[in-house]
Design a protein around this motif. Structure first.
Motif, PDB file in Angstrom:
ATOM      1  N   ILE A 156       4.454  -6.513   0.162  1.00 48.27           N
ATOM      2  CA  ILE A 156       4.488  -5.937  -1.184  1.00 48.27           C
ATOM      3  C   ILE A 156       3.074  -6.092  -1.731  1.00 48.27           C
ATOM      4  N   VAL A 157       2.449  -4.996  -2.127  1.00 45.72           N
ATOM      5  CA  VAL A 157       1.118  -5.085  -2.723  1.00 45.72           C
ATOM      6  C   VAL A 157       1.205  -4.578  -4.161  1.00 45.72           C
ATOM      7  N   GLU A 158       1.011  -5.475  -5.105  1.00 40.03           N
ATOM      8  CA  GLU A 158       0.951  -5.041  -6.497  1.00 40.03           C
ATOM      9  C   GLU A 158      -0.479  -4.593  -6.774  1.00 40.03           C
ATOM     10  N   THR A 159      -0.607  -3.421  -7.383  1.00 40.72           N
ATOM     11  CA  THR A 159      -1.940  -2.861  -7.576  1.00 40.72           C
ATOM     12  C   THR A 159      -2.472  -3.211  -8.968  1.00 40.72           C
ATOM     13  N   ALA A 160      -3.621  -2.668  -9.300  1.00 39.61           N
ATOM     14  CA  ALA A 160      -4.368  -3.079 -10.501  1.00 39.61           C
ATOM     15  C   ALA A 160      -4.337  -1.946 -11.526  1.00 39.61           C
ATOM     16  N   PRO A 161      -3.445  -2.027 -12.516  1.00 41.65           N
ATOM     17  CA  PRO A 161      -3.185  -0.883 -13.398  1.00 41.65           C
ATOM     18  C   PRO A 161      -4.415  -0.317 -14.094  1.00 41.65           C
TER      19      PRO A 161
ATOM     20  N   GLU B  46     -14.231  -2.542 -13.095  1.00 44.30           N
ATOM     21  CA  GLU B  46     -13.332  -3.455 -12.392  1.00 44.30           C
ATOM     22  C   GLU B  46     -12.590  -2.724 -11.266  1.00 44.30           C
ATOM     23  N   MET B  47     -11.890  -3.528 -10.462  1.00 47.84           N
ATOM     24  CA  MET B  47     -10.981  -2.970  -9.481  1.00 47.84           C
ATOM     25  C   MET B  47      -9.759  -2.425 -10.220  1.00 47.84           C
ATOM     26  N   VAL B  48      -9.541  -1.141 -10.098  1.00 51.86           N
ATOM     27  CA  VAL B  48      -8.430  -0.479 -10.795  1.00 51.86           C
ATOM     28  C   VAL B  48      -7.875   0.558  -9.833  1.00 51.86           C
ATOM     29  N   PHE B  49      -6.569   0.546  -9.631  1.00 53.74           N
ATOM     30  CA  PHE B  49      -6.021   1.365  -8.533  1.00 53.74           C
ATOM     31  C   PHE B  49      -4.516   1.457  -8.663  1.00 53.74           C
ATOM     32  N   ASP B  50      -3.956   2.618  -8.343  1.00 52.60           N
ATOM     33  CA  ASP B  50      -2.507   2.789  -8.357  1.00 52.60           C
ATOM     34  C   ASP B  50      -1.988   3.024  -6.935  1.00 52.60           C
ATOM     35  N   GLY B  51      -0.789   2.508  -6.680  1.00 54.83           N
ATOM     36  CA  GLY B  51      -0.166   2.696  -5.365  1.00 54.83           C
ATOM     37  C   GLY B  51      -0.068   4.155  -4.969  1.00 54.83           C
ATOM     38  N   ALA B  52       0.132   5.036  -5.942  1.00 60.89           N
ATOM     39  CA  ALA B  52       0.322   6.459  -5.638  1.00 60.89           C
ATOM     40  C   ALA B  52      -0.977   7.151  -5.212  1.00 60.89           C
ATOM     41  N   GLN B  53      -2.054   6.386  -5.102  1.00 59.19           N
ATOM     42  CA  GLN B  53      -3.281   6.934  -4.520  1.00 59.19           C
ATOM     43  C   GLN B  53      -3.253   6.851  -3.000  1.00 59.19           C
ATOM     44  N   CYS B  54      -2.169   6.265  -2.467  1.00 61.10           N
ATOM     45  CA  CYS B  54      -2.054   6.091  -1.016  1.00 61.10           C
ATOM     46  C   CYS B  54      -0.962   6.981  -0.446  1.00 61.10           C
ATOM     47  N   MET B  55      -1.120   7.371   0.808  1.00 63.26           N
ATOM     48  CA  MET B  55      -0.039   7.965   1.598  1.00 63.26           C
ATOM     49  C   MET B  55       0.019   7.195   2.906  1.00 63.26           C
ATOM     50  N   ARG B  56       1.210   6.755   3.268  1.00 64.56           N
ATOM     51  CA  ARG B  56       1.336   5.865   4.424  1.00 64.56           C
ATOM     52  C   ARG B  56       1.783   6.637   5.666  1.00 64.56           C
TER      53      ARG B  56
ATOM     54  N   ALA C  65     -11.744   8.097  -6.034  1.00 63.66           N
ATOM     55  CA  ALA C  65     -12.433   9.072  -6.884  1.00 63.66           C
ATOM     56  C   ALA C  65     -13.519   8.428  -7.732  1.00 63.66           C
ATOM     57  N   ASN C  66     -13.606   7.107  -7.704  1.00 64.59           N
ATOM     58  CA  ASN C  66     -14.623   6.442  -8.540  1.00 64.59           C
ATOM     59  C   ASN C  66     -14.816   4.998  -8.075  1.00 64.59           C
ATOM     60  N   HIS C  67     -15.690   4.289  -8.756  1.00 66.51           N
ATOM     61  CA  HIS C  67     -16.012   2.931  -8.313  1.00 66.51           C
ATOM     62  C   HIS C  67     -14.843   1.966  -8.506  1.00 66.51           C
ATOM     63  N   ASN C  68     -13.999   2.184  -9.511  1.00 72.03           N
ATOM     64  CA  ASN C  68     -12.797   1.347  -9.671  1.00 72.03           C
ATOM     65  C   ASN C  68     -11.976   1.383  -8.381  1.00 72.03           C
ATOM     66  N   HIS C  69     -11.818   2.583  -7.847  1.00 73.99           N
ATOM     67  CA  HIS C  69     -11.006   2.760  -6.632  1.00 73.99           C
ATOM     68  C   HIS C  69     -11.722   2.218  -5.393  1.00 73.99           C
ATOM     69  N   GLU C  70     -13.044   2.392  -5.375  1.00 70.93           N
ATOM     70  CA  GLU C  70     -13.850   1.930  -4.233  1.00 70.93           C
ATOM     71  C   GLU C  70     -13.637   0.423  -4.022  1.00 70.93           C
ATOM     72  N   LEU C  71     -13.631  -0.315  -5.133  1.00 68.52           N
ATOM     73  CA  LEU C  71     -13.419  -1.768  -5.039  1.00 68.52           C
ATOM     74  C   LEU C  71     -12.030  -2.073  -4.478  1.00 68.52           C
ATOM     75  N   ALA C  72     -11.066  -1.264  -4.864  1.00 68.18           N
ATOM     76  CA  ALA C  72      -9.700  -1.495  -4.400  1.00 68.18           C
ATOM     77  C   ALA C  72      -9.565  -1.186  -2.909  1.00 68.18           C
ATOM     78  N   LEU C  73     -10.241  -0.142  -2.463  1.00 67.27           N
ATOM     79  CA  LEU C  73     -10.192   0.175  -1.027  1.00 67.27           C
ATOM     80  C   LEU C  73     -10.774  -0.988  -0.224  1.00 67.27           C
TER      81      LEU C  73
END
Ligand SMILES: NC(=[NH2+])NCCC[C@H](N)C(=O)O
Length: 382
Positions: A131-136, A206-216, A226-234
């Motif tokens: 379970i990965v909780e993301t960073a709203p 900051e690291m900011v990211f939603d689960g729906a940015q992924c497809m498994r 799409a931006n540096h917030n997401h880059e940190l999350a990746l």
């Protein structure tokens, strides 16, 4: 806690979007009283709301945009239909806890009217047995996962599941990257002006990211950045989930990608239009594609009488279907054109009505978190 006589829950296992679904969490909309249209909300939905900001979004500079209760009742009716359809397909449906009241939240830097746990796809990703909780991104959503904790503990107590959480962002004044929009030459002033949040000195993006940015896709996970917030999350995902391969999709959308792309089975995907092919990994570009058919305006409700016309979701929301297995999909009955195409391709389509998909920012994929599917960490991208 589980009752002594209740069957043990199945182990968390969800590596893809299409193998047989056994258990799912389905969101709920009670106490969805308002959109809190603060800067974090306006930036999140900027692609859709920019044209109407300054009109309906904050008629008198107020940040709370009340949602007519009739719409929430109708949404709940449609979600009940989805629950019934899932159950009839043999899927065990779990629900988040109910908020029980309208909730106002406050951090040291801002306050917000909380959003209920409707789009449960967004603040969590199930990556295999983790379970990965993301960073709203949206402040109003920062405590949303509290209402999913009973479900998460159910899997955690049963054993076999790991549970990780990205660093919780402060979402202070300068935390969010506006680069995706400014790179397109858009002025973000309509989102950022009137920003009420406090500053934390020295804290930038900051690291900011939603689960729906992924497809498994088994061992592979597509990640929209799409931006540096997401880059940190990746980077965080790569560092913390070392058995999976993360593929960066370079700004395929502002944030979520499940109204652009849905893998239907190995070698076949549903895609919004051919323009999106170039964002995908090479191995996927040779997959067979079903393009989202044109749809008619008459399939969307007319809200002009309610005076509530902020579409936070695009016209493509219904691409956002949910697969029960590789041959069976749950699709909005108000997108008959898609049902037709899928049936002609041999799918069994379970139609479920979903009227207000553009007002609450979610379709069936968004409303659900598929926690138990049969597939494993397969290699689909070869
Ligand atoms: N998981 C979700 N909430 N997805 C919704 C994506 C909606 C997308 N931004 C659109 O407007 O089409």
């Amino acid at each position: 806690m589980p009752q002594p006589n209740s069957a043990p829950p199945p182990a968390l296992n969800s590596y893809d979007e299409f193998t047989r679904l056994d258990e799912v969490v389905l969101g709920r909309a009670e106490h969805y009283t308002d959109h809190h249209t603060d800067t974090s909300w306006r930036l999140f939905f900027y692609d859709n709301v920019a044209p109407v900001l300054g009109q309906q979004a904050s008629p008198s500079g107020e940040e709370l945009l009340p949602i007519p209760p009739q719409l929430v009742d109708e949404l709940n009716e449609d979600i009940a239909g989805l629950a019934d359809a899932l159950t009839a397909c043999g899927v065990n449906v779990l629900r988040p806890a109910a908020p029980g009241k309208d909730v106002d939240i406050r951090s040291p830097y801002w306050d917000a009217r909380a959003t209920p746990p409707l789009n449960v796809r967004d603040q969590t990703i199930i990556l295999g047995t983790t379970i990965v909780e993301t960073a709203p991104h949206v402040r109003a959503r920062i405590f949303e996962n509290d209402l999913l904790k009973p479900v998460f503990y159910r899997y955690y107590e049963a054993g076999g599941a790991n549970w990780l959480s990205m660093p919780r962002p402060a979402l202070a004044r300068d935390s969010l990257d506006t680069g995706y929009f400014t790179r397109q030459g858009l002025d973000v002033a309509r989102a950022t002006e009137g920003e009420m949040a406090g500053v934390i000195e020295g804290l930038g993006l900051e690291m900011v990211f939603d689960g729906a940015q992924c497809m498994r896709l088994g061992r592979d996970v597509l990640v929209n950045v799409a931006n540096h917030n997401h880059e940190l999350a990746l980077r965080w995902l790569r560092d913390n989930l070392r058995d999976l391969r993360f593929h960066r999709l370079d700004a395929m959308a502002d944030n979520h990608i499940d109204s652009v792309l849905v893998p239907l089975r190995p070698g076949l995907m549903l895609l919004r239009s051919p323009e999106y092919l170039k964002f995908l990994p090479k191995a996927m570009q040779s997959w067979d594609v079903i393009y989202a058919p044109e749809t008619d305006d008459s399939n969307f409700p007319d809200y002009s009488d309610l005076g509530f016309v902020i579409p936070i979701g695009s016209r493509y929301m219904d691409i956002n279907l949910l697969s029960v297995d590789e041959d069976t999909v749950i699709v909005n009955s108000l997108y008959p054109e898609l049902i037709d195409v899928l049936e002609r391709r041999g799918f069994t389509v379970v139609p479920v009505r979903h009227r207000h998909r553009r007002l609450f920012g979610g379709g069936f994929h968004c409303f659900t978190l598929d926690t138990v599917r049969r597939g494993g960490p397969e290699e689909y991208l070869i």
